[in-house]
Design a protein around this motif. Sequence first.
Motif, PDB file in Angstrom:
ATOM      1  N   LEU A  48      -3.769  10.882   8.859  1.00 29.86           N
ATOM      2  CA  LEU A  48      -5.170  11.199   9.117  1.00 29.86           C
ATOM      3  C   LEU A  48      -6.035   9.940   9.149  1.00 29.86           C
ATOM      4  O   LEU A  48      -6.948   9.823   9.972  1.00 29.86           O
ATOM      5  N   ILE A  49      -5.747   8.981   8.284  1.00 26.56           N
ATOM      6  CA  ILE A  49      -6.473   7.712   8.324  1.00 26.56           C
ATOM      7  C   ILE A  49      -6.163   6.977   9.626  1.00 26.56           C
ATOM      8  O   ILE A  49      -7.061   6.470  10.302  1.00 26.56           O
ATOM      9  N   ALA A  50      -4.884   6.931   9.993  1.00 24.54           N
ATOM     10  CA  ALA A  50      -4.475   6.222  11.203  1.00 24.54           C
ATOM     11  C   ALA A  50      -5.114   6.819  12.456  1.00 24.54           C
ATOM     12  O   ALA A  50      -5.417   6.100  13.412  1.00 24.54           O
ATOM     13  N   LEU A  51      -5.323   8.139  12.453  1.00 26.51           N
ATOM     14  CA  LEU A  51      -5.908   8.811  13.609  1.00 26.51           C
ATOM     15  C   LEU A  51      -7.428   8.898  13.519  1.00 26.51           C
ATOM     16  O   LEU A  51      -8.058   9.551  14.353  1.00 26.51           O
ATOM     17  N   GLY A  52      -8.004   8.260  12.525  1.00 30.06           N
ATOM     18  CA  GLY A  52      -9.456   8.241  12.401  1.00 30.06           C
ATOM     19  C   GLY A  52     -10.052   9.544  11.916  1.00 30.06           C
ATOM     20  O   GLY A  52     -11.249   9.788  12.067  1.00 30.06           O
ATOM     21  N   ARG A  53      -9.241  10.386  11.268  1.00 30.82           N
ATOM     22  CA  ARG A  53      -9.721  11.688  10.786  1.00 30.82           C
ATOM     23  C   ARG A  53     -10.075  11.699   9.314  1.00 30.82           C
ATOM     24  O   ARG A  53     -10.651  12.663   8.833  1.00 30.82           O
ATOM     25  N   LEU A  54      -9.730  10.670   8.570  1.00 29.96           N
ATOM     26  CA  LEU A  54      -9.986  10.637   7.128  1.00 29.96           C
ATOM     27  C   LEU A  54     -10.522   9.267   6.753  1.00 29.96           C
ATOM     28  O   LEU A  54      -9.924   8.246   7.091  1.00 29.96           O
ATOM     29  N   ASN A  55     -11.637   9.253   6.040  1.00 30.41           N
ATOM     30  CA  ASN A  55     -12.212   7.999   5.550  1.00 30.41           C
ATOM     31  C   ASN A  55     -11.292   7.411   4.481  1.00 30.41           C
ATOM     32  O   ASN A  55     -10.954   8.100   3.504  1.00 30.41           O
ATOM     33  N   PRO A  56     -10.856   6.154   4.641  1.00 33.27           N
ATOM     34  CA  PRO A  56      -9.938   5.568   3.656  1.00 33.27           C
ATOM     35  C   PRO A  56     -10.485   5.591   2.240  1.00 33.27           C
ATOM     36  O   PRO A  56      -9.730   5.785   1.282  1.00 33.27           O
ATOM     37  N   TRP A  57     -11.794   5.382   2.091  1.00 36.07           N
ATOM     38  CA  TRP A  57     -12.375   5.357   0.742  1.00 36.07           C
ATOM     39  C   TRP A  57     -12.299   6.731   0.089  1.00 36.07           C
ATOM     40  O   TRP A  57     -12.133   6.840  -1.131  1.00 36.07           O
ATOM     41  N   ARG A  58     -12.421   7.770   0.884  1.00 38.40           N
ATOM     42  CA  ARG A  58     -12.265   9.121   0.347  1.00 38.40           C
ATOM     43  C   ARG A  58     -10.831   9.342  -0.124  1.00 38.40           C
ATOM     44  O   ARG A  58     -10.591   9.927  -1.187  1.00 38.40           O
ATOM     45  N   ALA A  59      -9.874   8.851   0.666  1.00 37.15           N
ATOM     46  CA  ALA A  59      -8.471   8.988   0.268  1.00 37.15           C
ATOM     47  C   ALA A  59      -8.198   8.216  -1.020  1.00 37.15           C
ATOM     48  O   ALA A  59      -7.451   8.682  -1.893  1.00 37.15           O
ATOM     49  N   ILE A  87       0.857  -1.184   0.000  1.00 39.51           N
ATOM     50  CA  ILE A  87       0.000   0.000   0.000  1.00 39.51           C
ATOM     51  C   ILE A  87       0.890   1.229   0.000  1.00 39.51           C
ATOM     52  O   ILE A  87       1.736   1.380   0.880  1.00 39.51           O
ATOM     53  N   MET A  88       0.703   2.084  -0.987  1.00 37.69           N
ATOM     54  CA  MET A  88       1.441   3.344  -1.029  1.00 37.69           C
ATOM     55  C   MET A  88       0.460   4.477  -0.750  1.00 37.69           C
ATOM     56  O   MET A  88      -0.595   4.568  -1.381  1.00 37.69           O
ATOM     57  N   LEU A  89       0.813   5.322   0.220  1.00 41.20           N
ATOM     58  CA  LEU A  89      -0.070   6.398   0.636  1.00 41.20           C
ATOM     59  C   LEU A  89       0.656   7.736   0.650  1.00 41.20           C
ATOM     60  O   LEU A  89       1.861   7.790   0.901  1.00 41.20           O
ATOM     61  N   ASP A  90      -0.101   8.792   0.436  1.00 37.73           N
ATOM     62  CA  ASP A  90       0.374  10.122   0.760  1.00 37.73           C
ATOM     63  C   ASP A  90       0.604  10.190   2.262  1.00 37.73           C
ATOM     64  O   ASP A  90      -0.244   9.713   3.044  1.00 37.73           O
ATOM     65  N   PRO A  91       1.727  10.733   2.737  1.00 32.34           N
ATOM     66  CA  PRO A  91       2.017  10.717   4.176  1.00 32.34           C
ATOM     67  C   PRO A  91       0.952  11.387   5.035  1.00 32.34           C
ATOM     68  O   PRO A  91       0.589  10.870   6.097  1.00 32.34           O
ATOM     69  N   VAL A  92       0.438  12.531   4.603  1.00 32.31           N
ATOM     70  CA  VAL A  92      -0.583  13.219   5.397  1.00 32.31           C
ATOM     71  C   VAL A  92      -1.853  12.382   5.455  1.00 32.31           C
ATOM     72  O   VAL A  92      -2.477  12.244   6.515  1.00 32.31           O
ATOM     73  N   ALA A  93      -2.222  11.775   4.332  1.00 29.11           N
ATOM     74  CA  ALA A  93      -3.397  10.906   4.319  1.00 29.11           C
ATOM     75  C   ALA A  93      -3.195   9.721   5.262  1.00 29.11           C
ATOM     76  O   ALA A  93      -4.122   9.316   5.974  1.00 29.11           O
ATOM     77  N   PHE A  94      -1.978   9.152   5.263  1.00 29.68           N
ATOM     78  CA  PHE A  94      -1.700   8.028   6.168  1.00 29.68           C
ATOM     79  C   PHE A  94      -1.962   8.401   7.618  1.00 29.68           C
ATOM     80  O   PHE A  94      -2.646   7.682   8.348  1.00 29.68           O
ATOM     81  N   ALA A 126     -10.399   7.567  -3.399  1.00 27.16           N
ATOM     82  CA  ALA A 126     -11.061   8.289  -4.482  1.00 27.16           C
ATOM     83  C   ALA A 126     -10.250   9.503  -4.923  1.00 27.16           C
ATOM     84  O   ALA A 126     -10.301   9.909  -6.098  1.00 27.16           O
ATOM     85  N   GLN A 127      -9.488  10.078  -4.000  1.00 25.47           N
ATOM     86  CA  GLN A 127      -8.676  11.250  -4.305  1.00 25.47           C
ATOM     87  C   GLN A 127      -7.277  10.887  -4.800  1.00 25.47           C
ATOM     88  O   GLN A 127      -6.435  11.764  -4.985  1.00 25.47           O
ATOM     89  N   GLY A 128      -7.018   9.592  -4.997  1.00 29.40           N
ATOM     90  CA  GLY A 128      -5.730   9.153  -5.513  1.00 29.40           C
ATOM     91  C   GLY A 128      -4.609   9.191  -4.499  1.00 29.40           C
ATOM     92  O   GLY A 128      -3.429   9.174  -4.884  1.00 29.40           O
ATOM     93  N   GLN A 129      -4.959   9.235  -3.208  1.00 33.21           N
ATOM     94  CA  GLN A 129      -3.935   9.311  -2.167  1.00 33.21           C
ATOM     95  C   GLN A 129      -3.476   7.934  -1.695  1.00 33.21           C
ATOM     96  O   GLN A 129      -2.536   7.836  -0.909  1.00 33.21           O
ATOM     97  N   VAL A 130      -4.147   6.874  -2.173  1.00 34.34           N
ATOM     98  CA  VAL A 130      -3.814   5.506  -1.767  1.00 34.34           C
ATOM     99  C   VAL A 130      -3.797   4.619  -3.004  1.00 34.34           C
ATOM    100  O   VAL A 130      -4.740   4.637  -3.804  1.00 34.34           O
ATOM    101  N   LEU A 131      -2.723   3.837  -3.161  1.00 38.41           N
ATOM    102  CA  LEU A 131      -2.618   2.849  -4.223  1.00 38.41           C
ATOM    103  C   LEU A 131      -2.232   1.513  -3.598  1.00 38.41           C
ATOM    104  O   LEU A 131      -1.530   1.481  -2.582  1.00 38.41           O
TER     105      LEU A 131
END
Length: 275
Positions: A238-249, A229-236, A251-256
Amino acid sequence: MHTTVRQNGSWALPEGLGQAIRDTAEEIAALVRSASDTALAVPGSEWTVGEAAAHLAMANELMADLAAGRERPYGDGTPQSLAVANAESLAVFRERRADPLATMIVDQAEAFLDAVSHLAADGPAPASPLGPMNRSALASYLLTHMLGHGYDLARALKRPHMIDRARVALCMPFMLSVMPHVADPEATAGLTARYRIRLRGGETFGVSLADGTVQVTPGAPAQRADCTIMLDPVAFLLIALGRLNPWRAIAQGQVLAWGPRPWLAARFPALFTAP
């Protein structure tokens, strides 16, 4: 990221971490002081701006005490117990005014840095609310905690948040040390998998699951991963802290994700409870 030992035998923070703690506390304090009404609700939270700021002030004081070697029991090490401890502490600590809370957030961050600067290199690991941690992880914990709630305050006040790639890198000692402790037993039960997590332009680490246990390996794992899994660091973060929905990330191309079992990527965030 390396720690150093001074000639007097005391312990030094990894490069940049102390300044990041200081800068983040100052930026959060500026946010809090800018609030015209601390009763304003924090999006996605049951807390108000004043309650979030009060929690940060108390948490920074707790971490300063721990760094100074004082015993401060706070929950039993599980994320659920931390939520209870947070609620109990807010019920006792009633300050909600912006200026006193902003001052306390900064002062206690400085108290933490001062205490850390006097730690003996061969001293015992401080006992954090999530278990004993080496000094890098404890300082990284403080930064991560401030960034999570600083993000919440920025959203509530419609201001830019302070999370960036450099600060995420400084959060990684804590994130890697805490992942096995916040794994969800029900989500990990019966799962055998090897993940490789790559932060775009940053750190790579492995996460292996087998027989309900979770092992985190800094750096590229030796064994071939089932799922990378490759992620944008900020997205990582925020997802880890429960602040960002993974599916939204996603959809925005922040996760491959890719590998022999790429579908495992969808399960990864649910394997952990946000600390």
